[in-house]
Scaffold this active site. Structure first.
Site, mmCIF file in Angstrom:
data_model
loop_
_atom_site.group_PDB
_atom_site.id
_atom_site.type_symbol
_atom_site.label_atom_id
_atom_site.label_comp_id
_atom_site.label_asym_id
_atom_site.label_seq_id
_atom_site.Cartn_x
_atom_site.Cartn_y
_atom_site.Cartn_z
ATOM 1 N N ALA A 20 57.485 -2.901 77.878
ATOM 2 C CA ALA A 20 57.098 -2.687 79.274
ATOM 3 C C ALA A 20 57.665 -1.367 79.768
ATOM 4 C CB ALA A 20 57.597 -3.842 80.147
ATOM 5 N N GLY A 22 58.584 0.345 83.637
ATOM 6 C CA GLY A 22 58.658 0.080 85.058
ATOM 7 C C GLY A 22 59.135 1.278 85.836
ATOM 8 N N GLY A 23 59.456 1.018 87.117
ATOM 9 C CA GLY A 23 59.857 2.094 87.998
ATOM 10 C C GLY A 23 61.191 2.715 87.651
ATOM 11 N N MET A 24 62.043 1.967 86.969
ATOM 12 C CA MET A 24 63.383 2.471 86.687
ATOM 13 C C MET A 24 63.591 2.808 85.217
ATOM 14 S SD MET A 24 66.968 0.650 87.712
ATOM 15 C CE MET A 24 68.548 1.284 87.146
ATOM 16 N N ASP A 136 66.252 -10.779 92.987
ATOM 17 C CA ASP A 136 64.849 -10.587 92.613
ATOM 18 C C ASP A 136 64.365 -11.761 91.763
ATOM 19 O OD1 ASP A 136 62.430 -9.257 92.691
ATOM 20 O OD2 ASP A 136 62.872 -7.988 90.961
#
Length: 349
Positions: A20, A22-24, A136
């Site tokens: 994956a 992601g944003g980070m 989260d």
């Protein structure tokens, strides 16, 4: 630094395939060549702006995850930095996420969903006991194996009571669809915040949809703050409905005391539902064997063959034994009835 397949990290962990992005950062499936086991490798992306702040967040995730040894939490093995990139080496969980199961199945049977919620609550209680708030909790961060084992993952935005403040005051942290009202208002998250998010997960699992929707994440977050939670369907067990709604209380003080209370309460509800199902299944099997009718208890007299019986007759002034009685014919029935009337006795004497 660009990560590629086959690359060796820390002279020990081989990058096999990217899972994956992601944003980070990005997550890879890797291989520990020393211990011969699969691992998950979370790496900070090298093209991020404000990389130092993101690196502090990754360090915080490593710090928060380091002491959380529990079967329902994905384990952290090691943290490593090289050329300004941080690497989290974690337990590889070859399972679907609860989000995948929701997508495939829609609303789930309570007896299928409850074990997942119970295990998640147990893992959260351990985290909370170490001062770590996940912040989260959502289906995508709950991994479920084919045998039903649960692993909580991604403490990337977690908060620890014993760490320095990373996020600014008033900054909203979390996913809008599952965020607690206090988080949506920029307040500090507490264990009750994770309980609220787990309540949203439970609601979605029972209904097949989340309690609040909106055109934008801001609209959804505002609904968590302002709108009443739509009632759960009436066909769901009343105790389960009431408890999930208590997890979704707007005021954190009105929610369950801690995640241990959540796990124990849900476990009691699960046991009761299992007992009810067992009783129902037993009744169904009995009815199937009896042709659709519940059997009645019948006490029968033993059968005595008439051909071998000796009948003793006692009447006023008359007595005697009739050997080797033969079956009574219709004509004999009539004669016997007349005799009984003559002697004033009924057939029940």
């Amino acid at each position: 630094m660009k990560l590629i397949e086959g690359q060796l990290i820390h002279r020990r962990y081989r990058l096999d395939s990217r899972i994956a992005k992601g944003g980070m950062g990005e997550v890879w499936k890797g291989w520990d060549i020393q211990l011969n086991r699969p691992v998950a490798i979370k790496a900070l992306r090298s093209d991020l702006s404000n990389a130092e702040a993101k690196l502090r967040r990754l360090r915080a995730e490593a710090h928060n995850s380091a002491n959380l040894a529990h079967p329902n939490i994905a384990a952290l093995f090691e943290y490593y930095e090289h050329d300004g990139i941080g690497f989290l080496i974690m337990e590889y969980v070859p399972s679907k996420s609860l989000a995948d199961l929701f997508h495939e199945q829609g609303a789930m049977d309570p007896l299928t969903l409850l074990p997942i919620l119970i295990q998640t609550a147990r893992g959260l209680f351990v985290a909370h006991s170490h001062g770590v708030i996940h912040r989260d909790v959502k289906p995508a961060n709950i991994m479920v194996s084919d045998t039903g084992e649960v692993k909580i993952t991604d403490f990337g935005v977690s908060y620890s009571t014993n760490q320095e403040q990373i996020t600014q005051d008033g900054m909203v942290v979390g996913t809008a669809q599952y965020i607690s009202p206090e988080q949506a208002q920029g307040q500090q998250a507490t264990p009750q915040s994770d309980i609220y998010s787990l309540g949203v997960v439970a609601y979605e699992g029972l209904c097949g949809h989340r309690p609040f929707t909106g055109a934008t994440p801001v609209d959804i977050a505002a609904a968590h703050v302002n709108d009443p939670v739509p009632p759960l369907p009436a066909n769901i067990d009343v105790q389960l409905r009431e408890f999930i709604m208590s997890m979704l209380a707007k005021d954190p003080l009105d929610r369950p005391k801690d995640a241990l209370v959540v796990s124990r309460t849900l476990a009691r509800i699960e046991r009761r539902l299992l007992d009810q199902q067992t009783e129902l299944n037993d009744s169904t099997r009995i009815m199937a064997r009896s042709g659709g009718r519940l059997p009645r208890r019948i006490t029968s007299m033993p059968h005595i063959p008439l051909a071998n019986a000796r009948v003793t007759v006692t009447t006023p002034g008359v007595s005697g034994t009739v050997p080797d009685a033969t079956p009574i014919t219709g004509e004999q029935h009539t004669q016997n009835d007349s005799s009984r009337r003559m002697f004033g006795r009924s057939s029940n004497e």
